[in-house]
Motif scaffolding. Structure first.
Motif, PDB file in Angstrom:
ATOM      1  N   ARG A  32     -29.234  32.240  66.373  1.00 12.22           N
ATOM      2  CA  ARG A  32     -29.110  32.364  67.828  1.00 12.22           C
ATOM      3  C   ARG A  32     -28.701  33.782  68.218  1.00 12.22           C
ATOM      4  O   ARG A  32     -29.167  34.315  69.225  1.00 12.22           O
ATOM      5  CB  ARG A  32     -28.131  31.328  68.381  1.00 12.22           C
ATOM      6  CG  ARG A  32     -28.705  29.939  68.368  1.00 12.22           C
ATOM      7  CD  ARG A  32     -27.749  28.858  68.869  1.00 12.22           C
ATOM      8  NE  ARG A  32     -28.307  27.564  68.513  1.00 12.22           N
ATOM      9  CZ  ARG A  32     -29.309  26.981  69.152  1.00 12.22           C
ATOM     10  NH1 ARG A  32     -29.850  27.539  70.207  1.00 12.22           N
ATOM     11  NH2 ARG A  32     -29.767  25.811  68.734  1.00 12.22           N
ATOM     12  N   THR A  33     -27.841  34.395  67.409  1.00 16.97           N
ATOM     13  CA  THR A  33     -27.439  35.774  67.686  1.00 16.97           C
ATOM     14  C   THR A  33     -28.622  36.719  67.534  1.00 16.97           C
ATOM     15  O   THR A  33     -28.855  37.579  68.393  1.00 16.97           O
ATOM     16  CB  THR A  33     -26.281  36.194  66.753  1.00 16.97           C
ATOM     17  OG1 THR A  33     -25.213  35.241  66.869  1.00 16.97           O
ATOM     18  CG2 THR A  33     -25.768  37.573  67.101  1.00 16.97           C
ATOM     19  N   GLU A  37     -30.043  38.721  70.714  1.00 19.50           N
ATOM     20  CA  GLU A  37     -29.896  40.176  70.725  1.00 19.50           C
ATOM     21  C   GLU A  37     -31.203  40.929  70.504  1.00 19.50           C
ATOM     22  O   GLU A  37     -31.339  42.056  70.982  1.00 19.50           O
ATOM     23  CB  GLU A  37     -28.897  40.600  69.634  1.00 19.50           C
ATOM     24  CG  GLU A  37     -27.478  40.127  69.878  1.00 19.50           C
ATOM     25  CD  GLU A  37     -26.795  40.875  71.005  1.00 19.50           C
ATOM     26  OE1 GLU A  37     -26.867  42.113  71.029  1.00 19.50           O
ATOM     27  OE2 GLU A  37     -26.194  40.203  71.862  1.00 19.50           O
ATOM     28  N   ILE A  53     -24.299  42.405  61.208  1.00 20.47           N
ATOM     29  CA  ILE A  53     -23.359  41.291  61.069  1.00 20.47           C
ATOM     30  C   ILE A  53     -22.883  41.179  59.622  1.00 20.47           C
ATOM     31  O   ILE A  53     -21.678  41.026  59.364  1.00 20.47           O
ATOM     32  CB  ILE A  53     -24.006  39.990  61.584  1.00 20.47           C
ATOM     33  CG1 ILE A  53     -24.242  40.101  63.093  1.00 20.47           C
ATOM     34  CG2 ILE A  53     -23.151  38.770  61.235  1.00 20.47           C
ATOM     35  CD1 ILE A  53     -25.220  39.102  63.665  1.00 20.47           C
ATOM     36  N   CYS A  77     -20.175  36.788  64.932  1.00 22.56           N
ATOM     37  CA  CYS A  77     -21.202  36.633  65.966  1.00 22.56           C
ATOM     38  C   CYS A  77     -20.595  36.278  67.316  1.00 22.56           C
ATOM     39  O   CYS A  77     -21.046  36.762  68.358  1.00 22.56           O
ATOM     40  CB  CYS A  77     -22.197  35.539  65.577  1.00 22.56           C
ATOM     41  SG  CYS A  77     -23.314  35.997  64.245  1.00 22.56           S
ATOM     42  N   GLN A  78     -19.573  35.437  67.306  1.00 18.07           N
ATOM     43  CA  GLN A  78     -19.039  34.911  68.558  1.00 18.07           C
ATOM     44  C   GLN A  78     -17.775  35.619  69.035  1.00 18.07           C
ATOM     45  O   GLN A  78     -17.177  35.198  70.023  1.00 18.07           O
ATOM     46  CB  GLN A  78     -18.800  33.410  68.428  1.00 18.07           C
ATOM     47  CG  GLN A  78     -20.104  32.666  68.257  1.00 18.07           C
ATOM     48  CD  GLN A  78     -19.940  31.168  68.232  1.00 18.07           C
ATOM     49  OE1 GLN A  78     -18.932  30.627  67.798  1.00 18.07           O
ATOM     50  NE2 GLN A  78     -20.960  30.479  68.702  1.00 18.07           N
ATOM     51  N   PHE A  83     -21.331  40.722  70.772  1.00 18.52           N
ATOM     52  CA  PHE A  83     -22.766  40.473  70.886  1.00 18.52           C
ATOM     53  C   PHE A  83     -22.963  39.811  72.245  1.00 18.52           C
ATOM     54  O   PHE A  83     -22.585  38.655  72.457  1.00 18.52           O
ATOM     55  CB  PHE A  83     -23.261  39.590  69.727  1.00 18.52           C
ATOM     56  CG  PHE A  83     -23.107  40.278  68.408  1.00 18.52           C
ATOM     57  CD1 PHE A  83     -24.061  41.186  67.970  1.00 18.52           C
ATOM     58  CD2 PHE A  83     -21.988  40.065  67.614  1.00 18.52           C
ATOM     59  CE1 PHE A  83     -23.905  41.856  66.755  1.00 18.52           C
ATOM     60  CE2 PHE A  83     -21.823  40.723  66.407  1.00 18.52           C
ATOM     61  CZ  PHE A  83     -22.787  41.627  65.980  1.00 18.52           C
ATOM     62  N   CYS A  85     -25.119  38.409  73.916  1.00 18.46           N
ATOM     63  CA  CYS A  85     -25.798  37.132  74.105  1.00 18.46           C
ATOM     64  C   CYS A  85     -24.817  35.962  74.132  1.00 18.46           C
ATOM     65  O   CYS A  85     -25.116  34.913  74.709  1.00 18.46           O
ATOM     66  CB  CYS A  85     -26.868  36.903  73.040  1.00 18.46           C
ATOM     67  SG  CYS A  85     -26.235  36.754  71.345  1.00 18.46           S
ATOM     68  N   TRP A  86     -23.629  36.113  73.547  1.00 15.80           N
ATOM     69  CA  TRP A  86     -22.622  35.042  73.532  1.00 15.80           C
ATOM     70  C   TRP A  86     -21.663  35.127  74.715  1.00 15.80           C
ATOM     71  O   TRP A  86     -20.795  34.264  74.869  1.00 15.80           O
ATOM     72  CB  TRP A  86     -21.845  35.056  72.213  1.00 15.80           C
ATOM     73  CG  TRP A  86     -22.682  34.572  71.080  1.00 15.80           C
ATOM     74  CD1 TRP A  86     -23.258  35.330  70.098  1.00 15.80           C
ATOM     75  CD2 TRP A  86     -23.075  33.226  70.813  1.00 15.80           C
ATOM     76  NE1 TRP A  86     -23.981  34.531  69.238  1.00 15.80           N
ATOM     77  CE2 TRP A  86     -23.874  33.241  69.654  1.00 15.80           C
ATOM     78  CE3 TRP A  86     -22.827  32.003  71.437  1.00 15.80           C
ATOM     79  CZ2 TRP A  86     -24.436  32.089  69.105  1.00 15.80           C
ATOM     80  CZ3 TRP A  86     -23.379  30.853  70.892  1.00 15.80           C
ATOM     81  CH2 TRP A  86     -24.163  30.899  69.745  1.00 15.80           C
TER      82      TRP A  86
END
Length: 161
Positions: A32-33, A37, A53, A77-78, A83, A85-86
């Motif tokens: 998803r990342t 992105e 990452i 990622c979160q 990032f 996108c999160w």
């Protein structure tokens, strides 16, 4: 009346099923990342983000898993505002949560890249980069830093050893 969604029970910690569940979750979050992105950057661009990452994860491991951006692929990622996108205020955030491989070829590609990345099958074309930004922006954190790579519409930097 609509039927409530069926929830998949989370396996007991430490069991093989729990490890498999966590591994699948790690692939999903990484994919998803990558999709969020770099979905417009093709395979090379998504692989480059995966390398950033993984480079951050290697640095966290080198510091005894005591690094501010996280100790796992999921945490990295979160991590807030690392990032975009999160970020919950990102206009694509709802799409990020809803995307699936059956209806989105770019996400299917991101899943394949995430699996390969986590198995150690990617070559790092970023030169060990830990950060990146889109070419059309100039964030203040790049002051005094030289790029180590440019891939697609992203510029990459190695800001942490």
């Amino acid at each position: 009346m609509t039927k409530p969604p069926q929830l998949t029970p989370v396996p007991s910690a430490g069991t093989p099923a729990a490890r498999d569940f966590e591994a699948q979750r790690e692939v999903d979050i990484l994919a998803r990342t990558l999709w969020g992105e770099a979905r417009g950057e093709g395979i090379q661009g998504m692989e480059a983000v995966a390398c950033v990452i993984l480079n951050r994860l290697a640095i966290a491991k080198a510091h005894g898993f005591d690094y501010w951006w996280g100790n796992s692929v999921i945490q990295i990622c979160q991590k807030s505002y690392q990032f975009s996108c999160w970020n919950k205020d990102d206009p694509n955030y709802p799409r990020l949560l809803a995307v699936d491989a059956a209806s989105n070829m770019q996400f299917a590609t991101a899943l394949r890249i995430a699996r390969r990345a986590l198995l150690g099958f990617l070559t790092d074309a970023t030169g060990g980069a830990t950060h990146y930004h889109a070419r059309h922006v100039s964030p203040n954190w790049i002051a005094g830093s030289a790029p180590v790579a440019a891939i697609g519409h992203h510029v990459f930097y190695k800001l942490v050893e």
